[in-house]
Structure formats: C-alpha cells, structure tokens
Design an enzyme around this catalytic site. Structure first.
Site, PDB file in Angstrom:
ATOM      1  N   TYR A  51       0.943  -1.188  -0.005  1.00 36.88           N
ATOM      2  CA  TYR A  51      -0.052  -0.241  -0.113  1.00 36.88           C
ATOM      3  C   TYR A  51       0.647   1.562  -0.023  1.00 36.88           C
ATOM      4  CZ  TYR A  51      -4.954  -0.562   0.019  1.00 36.88           C
ATOM      5  OH  TYR A  51      -6.299  -0.953  -0.464  1.00 36.88           O
ATOM      6  N   GLU A  53      -0.529   4.463  -0.538  1.00 38.04           N
ATOM      7  CA  GLU A  53      -1.244   5.891  -0.520  1.00 38.04           C
ATOM      8  C   GLU A  53      -0.638   7.045  -0.463  1.00 38.04           C
ATOM      9  OE1 GLU A  53      -4.542   5.224   2.146  1.00 38.04           O
ATOM     10  OE2 GLU A  53      -5.444   3.976   0.572  1.00 38.04           O
ATOM     11  N   ASP A 197      -6.801  15.263 -24.412  1.00 33.24           N
ATOM     12  CA  ASP A 197      -6.655  13.613 -24.096  1.00 33.24           C
ATOM     13  C   ASP A 197      -6.194  13.036 -25.425  1.00 33.24           C
ATOM     14  OD1 ASP A 197      -7.265  11.057 -23.821  1.00 33.24           O
ATOM     15  OD2 ASP A 197      -9.262  11.354 -23.286  1.00 33.24           O
ATOM     16  N   THR A 223      -3.582   7.606 -21.745  1.00 29.54           N
ATOM     17  CA  THR A 223      -3.657   6.132 -21.228  1.00 29.54           C
ATOM     18  C   THR A 223      -1.860   5.763 -21.553  1.00 29.54           C
ATOM     19  OG1 THR A 223      -3.841   5.288 -23.397  1.00 29.54           O
ATOM     20  CG2 THR A 223      -5.857   5.478 -21.653  1.00 29.54           C
ATOM     21  N   LYS A 226      -1.716   2.654 -25.133  1.00 29.91           N
ATOM     22  CA  LYS A 226      -2.079   2.483 -26.445  1.00 29.91           C
ATOM     23  C   LYS A 226      -0.619   2.572 -27.255  1.00 29.91           C
ATOM     24  CE  LYS A 226      -6.673   3.540 -25.372  1.00 29.91           C
ATOM     25  NZ  LYS A 226      -7.663   4.466 -25.277  1.00 29.91           N
ATOM     26  N   ARG A 232      -1.233  -0.998 -18.947  1.00 32.98           N
ATOM     27  CA  ARG A 232      -2.722  -0.472 -19.003  1.00 32.98           C
ATOM     28  C   ARG A 232      -2.912   0.405 -17.824  1.00 32.98           C
ATOM     29  NH1 ARG A 232      -6.786  -2.140 -21.893  1.00 32.98           N
ATOM     30  NH2 ARG A 232      -5.556  -3.153 -23.020  1.00 32.98           N
TER      31      ARG A 232
HETATM   32  C1  LIG Z   1      -8.929   4.764 -24.574  1.00 32.34           C
HETATM   33  C2  LIG Z   1      -9.241   6.069 -24.115  1.00 32.34           C
HETATM   34  C3  LIG Z   1      -9.441   6.883 -22.755  1.00 32.34           C
HETATM   35  C4  LIG Z   1      -9.464   5.914 -21.734  1.00 32.34           C
HETATM   36  O1  LIG Z   1      -9.505   4.593 -21.791  1.00 32.34           O
HETATM   37  P1  LIG Z   1      -9.515   3.544 -20.322  1.00 32.34           P
HETATM   38  O2  LIG Z   1     -10.137   2.369 -21.036  1.00 32.34           O
HETATM   39  O3  LIG Z   1     -10.262   4.279 -19.273  1.00 32.34           O
HETATM   40  O4  LIG Z   1      -7.902   3.520 -19.935  1.00 32.34           O
HETATM   41  C5  LIG Z   1      -9.664   7.968 -22.656  1.00 32.34           C
HETATM   42  N1  LIG Z   1      -9.795   8.791 -23.733  1.00 32.34           N
HETATM   43  C6  LIG Z   1      -9.699   8.517 -25.068  1.00 32.34           C
HETATM   44  C7  LIG Z   1      -9.766   9.676 -26.124  1.00 32.34           C
HETATM   45  C8  LIG Z   1      -9.478   7.199 -25.446  1.00 32.34           C
HETATM   46  O5  LIG Z   1      -9.337   6.451 -26.660  1.00 32.34           O
END
Ligand SMILES: *Cc1c(COP(=O)(O)O)cnc(C)c1O
Length: 412
Positions: A51, A53, A197, A223, A226, A232
């Site tokens: 943990y 935190e 994002d 993320t 990707k 992940r």
């Molecule tokens: C994949 C994605 C996310 C977040 O994905 P999680 O599955 O929550 O990790 C957020 N914004 C966009 C534009 C995405 O393509």
C-alpha cells in the site's frame, strides 16, 4: 508461467490460448498494443505487495522507500519525455485521468464542451452513460459532415454559446491531426481550460510525429497502453501551478492505493519511449497506416475524411451494404481483429454501426512494414466484399495464421 501451471491449470490454459490467439492473428484494434518483456516483468513483480497511498515522501504507510524511488523515476521520465513540468502517474486508467482533471476544474453541473462519442470522442468525454455525462452539463462538437474533419470556426461558435468551463479535445476514432493550439485559442476567448486527451496518440506526440499539446494546453491526459506501448493505465501532465490540485484530485479525491507494480512498469515504458527506436516505431505506425489506407482506397472502400494522418482509419461500409457488426464478425473469422465503429452522420445503433475502425500500432510492434500492408488490405477487402463466403474466409484465415506467426509478439 511454470508456477501458475502447477497451481491453477485452468487459468494457465486460458492464458496460453490467448497467447496463441495473439500470435496467430492480426490485431488491428487501434487502441491496443503489445508490451515488452521488461514491462511484463515489472507488472508481474512483487511491487504489487504494497500500500503506498499518498505521494513519494508523503505516504500514509511505512516501508515505501523503494516505491518512492520507482514513482519518482516514472514521474521524472514522463516529464522528460514530454517536456512537462509536472506529471501524475497514479491514475488507474485514462478515464480516471480525465475524472481527476474534471474534478480539479469543475463543480457538479458545470458546463463541459467535448467531441461527441458518435463522431470520434470517448465515453469519458461526457457521454450520458458515463459519470462525466451524469455530473456535468455537456455540450458536444462533432466533425464537419462534408469534410469529416474538425472545423475550428464552428467549434469556436459552439464554445461562445455554451460558455464551457472545460473544453476537451482528443479522440478515440479520429483519423486526422488535431490542432491543439486552435483549441487553446478558442478556450482563451471564452475563459475555459483545455484538457487534451491524447490516449490514442501519446506515442506519436511523445516522438514529434504528431503535435504535442504539452505546454500548449493546461492539462494533458493519456493512457499508457495505446501507442505509448506500456502497461494498462493512465497519466496526467500539467504545469507546476496546477500540480497540487491535480495530485489531490487523484488521491485522496478519486482513488485509494496506487497500483505500484503498474507504476514501476510505466517507468520502464517511459524509458523505452525515450530511445530513438521508439521514434522510428511511431514513424512506422503512421507509414503502415497510410499504406493500408491507400490499398483500401484503391479497392474502392471509402475512408472517413478520405484517408489518415495517424495510426488509424475509419471505414464507411454503407456503400458495401454491410454493417460494422457484420464486418467485425466476418473479419474475426478470418483471424483479423477489428472493431465496429460509428461514423459521422451514423444512422445505425452503436451496437451495429456502419463503420469499422482499423489501427496499425500492434502490427507495427510485431515488425510489419509498408510492404506488408497491401497483403493485409487485400485480405480485408476480400472478406468485406463477400462476408458470407465461408470457404474464402477459411482460406484467408489459414494465410493470416501462416503470415502472423512470422512476426514475434514482443517488441525488440
Ligand atoms: C482509450 C481512451 C481513454 C481511456 O481509456 P481507459 O479504458 O479508461 O483506460 C480516454 N480517452 C480516449 C480518447 C481514449 O481513446
């Protein structure tokens, strides 16, 4: 996997089946990738047994000295990768990263402007079925239905009318470059803050293959799994002046203990992403994407916006008399994994759709190059032209398996 095989053969068998599925097929889902053995090792390590935190130097549990070192390394490496002042590597996912920034900038029922899910946005950008749509007063922009690209003039008009506190840019299914500077200028005109994002294009942004929003907009969320090719998870980048607020929103605002094994793996990923070969990799992703798009266009398949600038393309199947669902199932039978996707001006439900999203990050990680793309493009075209021809689909599946096996499942 020798221990798992002895203690839980059921799960070990499932994992082996999945390994063979990954090895023998073509993964063309735009949001997926394959991590290195080093990332896998960190994820599977004893760093999970703790943990932690709080943040490095300010934990709520004893014994965190090595976890502090790992999290500090992750933060420093991420900052140096993007040139950011501050980073938070604790969000469990991209959605969590967005949630923390929203909570840092808005109160419940405050106005939020973002791209609609149906035209390329993400659930966490204010979809009514997501927390973001339930908590905030959401207005959406979409793409121009003629060019099927973002029209910044129209977005500015919508922003003037809806007076958002936060504007979200970034998408899950948009094949073209995004002008983050234009979003920042629109936001300045209406007194909003911008969240970029970059979940999908983080690798491209980190390597200069796509414009990076860092230091242009206030908040960048992403993320790590990707195009960044890590474990992940999620992360947030911002300026020093917003650091305390953002950190507080993540913990204790929204999460409890961070996943320290994942944070260790994020640090490994960020180190890998600093290598020159990672830039070459991201350049190759786009080369492959353009080569695949070219082949599909030559075969008279219509691509939304007429092509791609990034790692993905959106196919409009309406002229083939085919739904996204039918196409996804038929290609799946041929060992080609894709996902159905809504397209601009979609007439069908999100469970059926008229489109298909195809991306090249995973096959590029496996070492496939431009010259391999026409082979894949021909397979896709053949399946889409006759989705009920099981004889042809079975023949292609055999070819796909033979072809895929030649490319390893781990990055070099
Ligand atoms: C994949 C994605 C996310 C977040 O994905 P999680 O599955 O929550 O990790 C957020 N914004 C966009 C534009 C995405 O393509």
């Amino acid at each position: 996997m020798s221990y798992l095989g002895d203690t839980d053969s059921e799960i070990a068998d499932i994992i082996e089946k999945e390994r063979l599925r990954q090895l023998n097929g073509l993964e063309l889902i735009a949001s997926e990738n394959l991590v290195s053995r080093a990332v896998l090792e960190a994820m599977g390590s004893i760093m999970t047994n703790k943990y932690a935190e709080g943040y490095p130097g300010k934990r709520y549990y004893g014994g965190c000295e090595f976890h502090d070192m790992a999290e500090n390394l992750a933060r420093e490496r991420l900052n140096s990768l993007f040139g950011s002042e501050h980073s938070n590597v604790q969000p469990h996912s991209g959605t969590q990263a967005n949630m923390a920034v929203y909570f840092g900038c808005m109160n419940v029922r405050d106005p939020l402007l973002s791209m609609s899910l149906a035209q390329g946005g993400h659930l966490s950008h204010g979809s009514p079925v997501n927390f973001s749509g339930r908590l905030f007063n959401v207005t959406h922009y979409g793409v121009d239905l003629k060019t099927e690209t973002l029209d910044y003039g129209v977005i500015e008009e919508i922003a003037r009318k809806s007076r958002p506190k936060v504007i979200v840019c970034g998408a899950s299914a948009y094949p073209r470059n995004i002008d983050f500077k234009a979003f920042q200028e629109i936001a300045e005109g209406v007194g909003a803050r911008v969240v970029a994002d970059i979940a999908h294009i983080a690798g491209l942004c980190a390597t200069g293959v796509h414009q990076s929003p860092v230091n242009i907009v206030d908040f960048t969320t992403t993320t790590t799994h990707k195009t960044l090719r890590g474990p992940r998870g999620g992360a947030i980048l911002c300026r020093k002046e917003d650091a305390q607020n953002i950190d507080k929103q993540v913990f204790p605002g929204m999460q409890g203990g961070p996943l320290m094994h994942i944070i260790a793996a994020k640090a490994v990923c960020f180190k890998e992403a600093q290598k020159p070969s990672f830039r070459d990799y991201n350049i190759q992703i786009v080369k492959n994407s353009k080569a695949l798009a070219e082949c599909l266009i030559e075969n008279e398949i219509r691509l939304i916006s007429g092509g791609t600038d990034n790692h993905l393309m959106l196919l409009d199947l309406s002229s083939l008399g085919l739904t996204g669902l039918e196409a996804e199932i038929a290609l799946g039978k041929a060992g080609i994994t894709v996902n159905k996707n809504t397209i601009p001006n979609e007439q069908r439900s999100p469970f059926v759709t008229s489109g298909l999203r195809i991306g090249t990050p995973t096959i590029t990680t496996r070492g496939m190059k431009e010259q391999d793309m026409p082979i894949i493009g021909e397979w896709i075209t053949t399946v889409l032209r006759d989705v009920n021809n099981n004889f042809e689909i079975n023949r292609i599946k055999t070819e796909v398996t033979e072809f895929s096996k030649k490319f390893p499942l781990y990055p070099e």
